[in-house]
Structures are given as C-alpha cells and as structure tokens.
Design a protein around this motif. Structure first.
Motif, short mmCIF file in Angstrom:
data_model
loop_
_atom_site.label_atom_id
_atom_site.label_comp_id
_atom_site.label_asym_id
_atom_site.label_seq_id
_atom_site.Cartn_x
_atom_site.Cartn_y
_atom_site.Cartn_z
N LEU A 105 69.84 -102.42 4.87
CA LEU A 105 69.65 -103.78 4.36
C LEU A 105 68.63 -103.81 3.23
O LEU A 105 68.83 -104.49 2.22
CB LEU A 105 69.21 -104.71 5.49
N ILE A 106 67.54 -103.07 3.39
CA ILE A 106 66.50 -103.02 2.35
C ILE A 106 67.07 -102.42 1.07
O ILE A 106 66.83 -102.92 -0.03
CB ILE A 106 65.27 -102.24 2.85
N ILE A 107 67.84 -101.35 1.19
CA ILE A 107 68.42 -100.69 0.02
C ILE A 107 69.40 -101.62 -0.69
O ILE A 107 69.42 -101.71 -1.92
CB ILE A 107 69.09 -99.37 0.41
N ILE A 108 70.23 -102.32 0.08
CA ILE A 108 71.20 -103.26 -0.52
C ILE A 108 70.47 -104.35 -1.30
O ILE A 108 70.82 -104.66 -2.45
CB ILE A 108 72.11 -103.89 0.55
N ILE A 109 69.45 -104.92 -0.70
CA ILE A 109 68.70 -106.01 -1.35
C ILE A 109 67.98 -105.49 -2.59
O ILE A 109 68.05 -106.11 -3.66
CB ILE A 109 67.72 -106.66 -0.36
N ALA A 110 67.30 -104.35 -2.46
CA ALA A 110 66.55 -103.80 -3.60
C ALA A 110 67.49 -103.42 -4.75
O ALA A 110 67.18 -103.70 -5.92
CB ALA A 110 65.74 -102.58 -3.16
N ALA A 111 68.61 -102.81 -4.44
CA ALA A 111 69.56 -102.42 -5.49
C ALA A 111 70.15 -103.65 -6.18
O ALA A 111 70.30 -103.67 -7.41
CB ALA A 111 70.67 -101.55 -4.91
N SER A 112 70.47 -104.67 -5.40
CA SER A 112 71.03 -105.90 -5.98
C SER A 112 70.02 -106.58 -6.89
O SER A 112 70.38 -107.05 -7.98
CB SER A 112 71.47 -106.85 -4.88
N VAL A 113 68.77 -106.63 -6.48
CA VAL A 113 67.73 -107.24 -7.31
C VAL A 113 67.56 -106.44 -8.59
O VAL A 113 67.45 -107.01 -9.68
CB VAL A 113 66.40 -107.34 -6.52
N GLN A 114 67.53 -105.12 -8.47
CA GLN A 114 67.35 -104.27 -9.65
C GLN A 114 68.52 -104.42 -10.63
O GLN A 114 68.32 -104.48 -11.84
CB GLN A 114 67.19 -102.81 -9.23
N ILE A 115 69.71 -104.49 -10.10
CA ILE A 115 70.89 -104.67 -10.98
C ILE A 115 70.82 -106.02 -11.69
O ILE A 115 71.13 -106.12 -12.87
CB ILE A 115 72.19 -104.51 -10.17
N ASN A 116 70.43 -107.06 -10.97
CA ASN A 116 70.35 -108.40 -11.58
C ASN A 116 69.24 -108.50 -12.62
O ASN A 116 69.30 -109.36 -13.50
CB ASN A 116 70.18 -109.47 -10.51
N LYS A 117 68.21 -107.64 -12.54
CA LYS A 117 67.12 -107.67 -13.51
C LYS A 117 67.55 -107.14 -14.88
O LYS A 117 66.93 -107.46 -15.88
CB LYS A 117 65.94 -106.83 -13.02
N THR A 118 68.59 -106.35 -14.92
CA THR A 118 69.05 -105.77 -16.17
C THR A 118 69.62 -106.89 -17.06
O THR A 118 70.62 -107.51 -16.72
CB THR A 118 70.14 -104.70 -15.91
#
Length: 146
Positions: free
Chosen positions: A28-41
């Motif tokens: 769950l942490i990895i999914i949330i962190a990856a989604s946030v990082q992708i949206n920051k681009t």
C-alpha cells in the motif's frame, strides 16, 4: 501433541501472519508513493502534455493493478495463518512458489535488490509450506482442514 510442537506451530503461524501483514502494508505504501511521484511529474522533454497525462494514467493503472494482485496474494497467507486454514495456506504457498520461480531470472542477472527479495520469498514460501504441513497434521487449534 507436545508443548514443543505447539510452540513451533504458533511461531510459524504468527511469523507468517506478521510477514503477510507487512507485505500488505508495504505494498500500500509503495502504491501510494509511486502514484504521488508519477503525479508530480509536470513535463518531460519531447512529450506533449496530452500524451504525458495519458502516460501517467496508464502508469498509475499498472502500478495499482500489480499492487492489488500482490495484496490479494498476501491476504491468502494472512487469512490462512490467522484462520489456520490448510487450503488458504497451501494456496498461498503455491502462489509464492510461482512468484519465487519467476524471480530467478532477474536475480540471476545480478541486481542486488532482487537477490534480497528472492531469498526472502524463498524463506516465506518454505514457512508457508511448513505451516500448511502442520495444519494438515492437525496441529491447529481448530483441528480441521477448513
């Protein structure tokens, strides 16, 4: 059934439960962190905004899909250990065997991160098979194969 057998069973049960719970939380942490990082681009050189937005949606969908499958697999082990279910625990062990076998190629290529995960998956798979064997022999508190 001796006290040593009971202690060994309880240790296997709660260790597998804890490892599966950690797997669910970390996924769950990895999914949330990856989604946030992708949206920051915001922009990438040579890629149109429309294509970037579509790529972001696809990337998040792929990460969420793989994460969901991972969580479902971990829930087999989690529920199997908690409920002392032979069927769920054996299903989890078989799925983990398949996942571990699929990790041989990346681990053989020499990536350090894959070796750690590969060895951890082997240990968890063995633990799941040992717990399933104990459940099959009737060491669980329920004493059934449910």
């Amino acid at each position: 059934m001796s006290d040593n057998d009971l202690f060994g069973f309880g240790c296997k049960k709660w260790t597998l439960f804890t490892l599966c719970l950690l797997g669910v939380v970390s996924t769950l942490i990895i999914i949330i962190a990856a989604s946030v990082q992708i949206n920051k681009t915001d922009h990438m050189d040579g890629i149109k905004d429309q294509d970037l937005k579509a790529g972001k949606r696809v990337a998040i969908a792929i990460i969420a899909s793989i994460g969901t499958i991972s969580i479902i697999v971990q829930l087999f082990g989690l529920c199997g250990a908690l409920r002392e279910s032979y069927c769920l625990t054996l299903t989890y062990a078989i799925i983990m065997t398949i996942v571990t076998l699929l990790m041989i190629l990346p681990a053989a290529r020499g990536s350090g991160a894959f070796w750690f995960t590969f060895v951890l998956n082997i240990l968890i798979t063995i633990l799941a098979y040992l717990l399933a064997r104990d459940l099959r022999q009737g060491y669980g508190t329920h004493g059934s194969y449910a």
